[in-house]
Design an enzyme around this catalytic site. Structure first.
Site, PDB file in Angstrom:
ATOM      1  N   TYR A 145     -34.136  -1.359  52.298  1.00 18.51           N
ATOM      2  CA  TYR A 145     -33.401  -0.911  51.114  1.00 18.51           C
ATOM      3  C   TYR A 145     -32.147  -0.158  51.562  1.00 18.51           C
ATOM      4  O   TYR A 145     -32.099   1.072  51.551  1.00 18.51           O
ATOM      5  CB  TYR A 145     -34.313  -0.011  50.275  1.00 18.51           C
ATOM      6  CG  TYR A 145     -33.880   0.213  48.852  1.00 18.51           C
ATOM      7  CD1 TYR A 145     -32.590  -0.087  48.415  1.00 18.51           C
ATOM      8  CD2 TYR A 145     -34.754   0.743  47.918  1.00 18.51           C
ATOM      9  CE1 TYR A 145     -32.214   0.121  47.102  1.00 18.51           C
ATOM     10  CE2 TYR A 145     -34.386   0.963  46.601  1.00 18.51           C
ATOM     11  CZ  TYR A 145     -33.114   0.646  46.205  1.00 18.51           C
ATOM     12  OH  TYR A 145     -32.743   0.865  44.905  1.00 18.51           O
ATOM     13  N   LYS A 193     -28.432  -1.769  47.563  1.00 18.26           N
ATOM     14  CA  LYS A 193     -27.938  -0.976  46.438  1.00 18.26           C
ATOM     15  C   LYS A 193     -26.421  -1.045  46.349  1.00 18.26           C
ATOM     16  O   LYS A 193     -25.704  -0.521  47.210  1.00 18.26           O
ATOM     17  CB  LYS A 193     -28.392   0.482  46.612  1.00 18.26           C
ATOM     18  CG  LYS A 193     -27.960   1.431  45.546  1.00 18.26           C
ATOM     19  CD  LYS A 193     -28.429   1.042  44.157  1.00 18.26           C
ATOM     20  CE  LYS A 193     -29.937   1.012  44.039  1.00 18.26           C
ATOM     21  NZ  LYS A 193     -30.449   0.654  42.714  1.00 18.26           N
ATOM     22  N   ASP A 222     -28.292  -4.802  43.716  1.00 20.84           N
ATOM     23  CA  ASP A 222     -28.583  -4.049  42.492  1.00 20.84           C
ATOM     24  C   ASP A 222     -27.489  -3.003  42.250  1.00 20.84           C
ATOM     25  O   ASP A 222     -27.523  -1.912  42.837  1.00 20.84           O
ATOM     26  CB  ASP A 222     -29.939  -3.344  42.655  1.00 20.84           C
ATOM     27  CG  ASP A 222     -30.265  -2.448  41.469  1.00 20.84           C
ATOM     28  OD1 ASP A 222     -29.601  -2.560  40.425  1.00 20.84           O
ATOM     29  OD2 ASP A 222     -31.211  -1.636  41.590  1.00 20.84           O
ATOM     30  N   HIS A 329     -40.151  -1.609  41.890  1.00 19.38           N
ATOM     31  CA  HIS A 329     -39.060  -0.635  41.980  1.00 19.38           C
ATOM     32  C   HIS A 329     -39.496   0.596  42.764  1.00 19.38           C
ATOM     33  O   HIS A 329     -40.681   0.898  42.858  1.00 19.38           O
ATOM     34  CB  HIS A 329     -38.686  -0.245  40.540  1.00 19.38           C
ATOM     35  CG  HIS A 329     -37.847   0.966  40.413  1.00 19.38           C
ATOM     36  ND1 HIS A 329     -38.375   2.206  40.161  1.00 19.38           N
ATOM     37  CD2 HIS A 329     -36.512   1.130  40.494  1.00 19.38           C
ATOM     38  CE1 HIS A 329     -37.385   3.082  40.084  1.00 19.38           C
ATOM     39  NE2 HIS A 329     -36.247   2.463  40.271  1.00 19.38           N
ATOM     40  N   ASN A 331     -38.150   4.856  43.947  1.00 22.89           N
ATOM     41  CA  ASN A 331     -37.235   5.999  44.007  1.00 22.89           C
ATOM     42  C   ASN A 331     -37.619   6.811  45.224  1.00 22.89           C
ATOM     43  O   ASN A 331     -38.691   6.620  45.766  1.00 22.89           O
ATOM     44  CB  ASN A 331     -37.384   6.879  42.768  1.00 22.89           C
ATOM     45  CG  ASN A 331     -36.522   6.382  41.641  1.00 22.89           C
ATOM     46  OD1 ASN A 331     -35.321   6.204  41.797  1.00 22.89           O
ATOM     47  ND2 ASN A 331     -37.127   6.150  40.509  1.00 22.89           N
ATOM     48  N   ARG A 413     -33.207  15.885  39.257  1.00 28.71           N
ATOM     49  CA  ARG A 413     -32.258  15.051  39.983  1.00 28.71           C
ATOM     50  C   ARG A 413     -30.952  14.975  39.207  1.00 28.71           C
ATOM     51  O   ARG A 413     -30.969  14.718  38.006  1.00 28.71           O
ATOM     52  CB  ARG A 413     -32.871  13.647  40.152  1.00 28.71           C
ATOM     53  CG  ARG A 413     -31.944  12.673  40.831  1.00 28.71           C
ATOM     54  CD  ARG A 413     -32.581  11.307  41.059  1.00 28.71           C
ATOM     55  NE  ARG A 413     -31.567  10.351  41.448  1.00 28.71           N
ATOM     56  CZ  ARG A 413     -31.783   9.063  41.671  1.00 28.71           C
ATOM     57  NH1 ARG A 413     -33.006   8.565  41.551  1.00 28.71           N
ATOM     58  NH2 ARG A 413     -30.795   8.258  42.018  1.00 28.71           N
TER      59      ARG A 413
HETATM   60  O1  GKR Z   1     -32.172   5.979  44.725  1.00 27.26           O
HETATM   61  O2  GKR Z   1     -30.138   6.009  43.955  1.00 27.26           O
HETATM   62  C1  GKR Z   1     -31.281   5.534  44.037  1.00 27.26           C
HETATM   63  C2  GKR Z   1     -31.566   4.290  43.243  1.00 27.26           C
HETATM   64  O3  GKR Z   1     -30.446   3.930  42.498  1.00 27.26           O
HETATM   65  C3  GKR Z   1     -32.765   4.478  42.372  1.00 27.26           C
HETATM   66  O4  GKR Z   1     -32.687   5.659  41.668  1.00 27.26           O
HETATM   67  C4  GKR Z   1     -32.968   3.343  41.415  1.00 27.26           C
HETATM   68  O5  GKR Z   1     -33.902   3.706  40.471  1.00 27.26           O
HETATM   69  O6  GKR Z   1     -33.918   2.126  43.244  1.00 27.26           O
HETATM   70  C5  GKR Z   1     -33.607   2.158  41.973  1.00 27.26           C
HETATM   71  C6  GKR Z   1     -33.289   0.853  41.305  1.00 27.26           C
HETATM   72  O7  GKR Z   1     -33.737  -0.166  41.760  1.00 27.26           O
HETATM   73  O8  GKR Z   1     -32.624   0.835  40.271  1.00 27.26           O
HETATM   74 MG    MG Z   2     -32.852  -1.387  40.225  1.00 28.55          MG
END
Ligand code: GKR
Ligand code: MG
Length: 434
Positions: A145, A193, A222, A329, A331, A413
């Site tokens: 990731y 991401k 994503d 999913h 976090n 957060r």
């Molecule tokens: O950790 O910044 C992050 C992600 O953007 C996360 O908060 C998302 O919820 O991993 C996530 C996603 O797939 O949308």
């Molecule tokens: Mg996502």
């Protein structure tokens, strides 16, 4: 079996400066840890979203919990996931995950369910995945990731962590980050991401990933809704080849209607890249419309906010019924969550992609699982050969996490605030940004 004690611990853990369309990760991420102790001294545990609100919501259940049998508790609390916003209402919002008020009850229920299942499993010496219906796999696949990130490994002051992966604000740096993760953990899939840099740079990043990793590695991107419909279609066309072969395009744009339009326009161009979502579909109530509009072809489950492991299994069956794929999913989280994710994934036959995990971004210094980090080898977590989740809490480490939590000022957060503090004082989340 009766529950004689219920403990809630709010902790913090270092988190590197990762970027997404939500903004920038703060130097610490927050988690809450639940302990349920039975009269005979067995302790069930769970890890969930951090900060004050989740802890208060859990605390509010105290009188239902104490003196109750954990089997009965799961039934008694069931209205939390079977009615109102957690039941069949639509809960789609664009809050940072864990902050969506509409799935608050589902999140609270999930933490209680995990702790009860761990307690029952430990008492019976049965792993959770077997308790919830039986495993269909002994090991669960996870994806690398990668994130664009600033330099730094998280933490602050004399608690600064070393920067294992370095800055990644260009395609080349991002590719190097993925290579490092693949070498270290043996991942075979990439969930990238985006939604951070100009879409042309993100397209280039995916193209370089394809070149580096070869044709067989599934790639997903994503941008967390950062793109307009037009931009989403443009990216979908530019990456038609790269996102085929087991990949998908996740939440390119906001709303089911927007996603449906992207799907229609891509199909009209002969591009069948599946659209995945953990933003426009976050509750059972979103599914009928998602299916009717053909807006989403892959749902990302997450027991932490879908109302627990058994709701995820129901979601999986529903997805299978309607011809949708299921992914998972994540976090920022520690090892207790990783194992809970692995147990539900092991007991969910219709899981059609490797699961997301932020786990490589956390360090052993913050791990609260006894024995340190949960191993990920060959991209997989193996279900431990022990009752419940198969892990105990390391109480010294838990205390450390609690002390950190007491030291830091924030209680939820807030990636936008962090972005304003360190990158651009005028930064605002814009949907769409491009
Ligand atoms: O950790 O910044 C992050 C992600 O953007 C996360 O908060 C998302 O919820 O991993 C996530 C996603 O797939 O949308
Ligand atoms: Mg996502």
């Amino acid at each position: 079996m009766r529950i004689k004690d219920f403990r809630i611990h709010s902790i913090a853990m270092a988190d590197p400066p990762l970027r997404s369309s939500y903004g920038l990760h703060q130097p610490y991420a927050l988690r809450n840890v639940v302990e349920l102790e039975s009269e005979d001294g067995v302790v069930g545990i769970a890890e969930t979203y951090g900060g004050e609100e989740p802890a208060t919501a859990l605390e509010a259940l105290r009188e239902h919990v104490l003196g109750t049998d954990p089997w009965r508790l799961l039934g008694d609390l069931m209205p939390m996931v079977e009615s109102g916003a957690s039941g069949m209402d639509r809960s789609q919002t664009h809050h940072v995950p864990g902050e969506n008020p509409l799935d608050a009850d589902a999140r609270t229920y999930s933490a209680m369910e995990t702790a009860c299942l761990d307690l029952i499993g430990k008492s019976l010496e049965v792993p959770v995945c077997d308790l919830i219906g039986g495993r269909v796999r002994d090991a669960v696949n996870f994806s690398a990731y990668p994130f664009y990130k600033h330099a730094g490994g998280g933490g602050e002051g004399d608690d600064l962590r070393s920067d294992e992966y370095g800055e990644a604000l260009s395609p080349e740096q991002l590719v190097a980050q993925v290579r490092q993760m693949f070498d270290q953990y043996g991942f075979c899939d990439v969930k990238f991401k985006g939604g951070v840099l100009d879409p042309e740079i993100e397209i280039e990043t995916i193209k370089q990933l394809r070149q580096e990793l070869g044709p067989d590695v599934p790639l997903r991107i994503d941008p967390n809704c950062a793109w307009s419909v037009d931009t989403s279609v443009k990216v979908g066309l530019a990456l038609a080849e790269e996102l085929s072969n087991g990949g998908y395009l996740e939440d390119p744009t906001a709303s089911l209607e927007g996603m449906a339009e992207v799907r229609k326009r891509l199909l009209a161009e002969g591009v069948d890249t599946p659209l995945a979502s953990n933003v426009s579909v976050t509750s059972f109530g979103d599914l009928p419309e998602a299916v009717r509009l053909d807006a989403v072809q892959v749902v990302l489950c997450d027991h932490h906010y879908w109302g627990g492991m058994r709701q995820v299994q129901r979601l999986a069956k529903t997805c299978q019924t309607f011809g949708l794929g299921l992914s998972m999913h994540s976090n920022s989280h520690l090892g207790i969550s990783l194992l809970a994710m692995s147990h539900v994934a092991a007991a969910t036959p219709h899981l059609t992609y490797a699961c997301d995990t932020h786990y490589p971004w956390q360090t052993e210094r913050d791990e609260i699982a006894m024995g340190g980090c949960v191993p990920i080898e060959d991209g997989q977590v193996v279900i431990p050969d022990a009752g419940g989740l198969g892990v105990e809490l390391d109480h010294d480490q838990l205390e450390r996490g609690k002390e950190l939590y007491e030291k830091i000022p924030y209680r939820k957060r807030d990636d936008a605030a962090e972005m304003q503090k360190y990158v651009d004082p005028n930064w605002k989340r814009l949907l769409p940004r491009w």
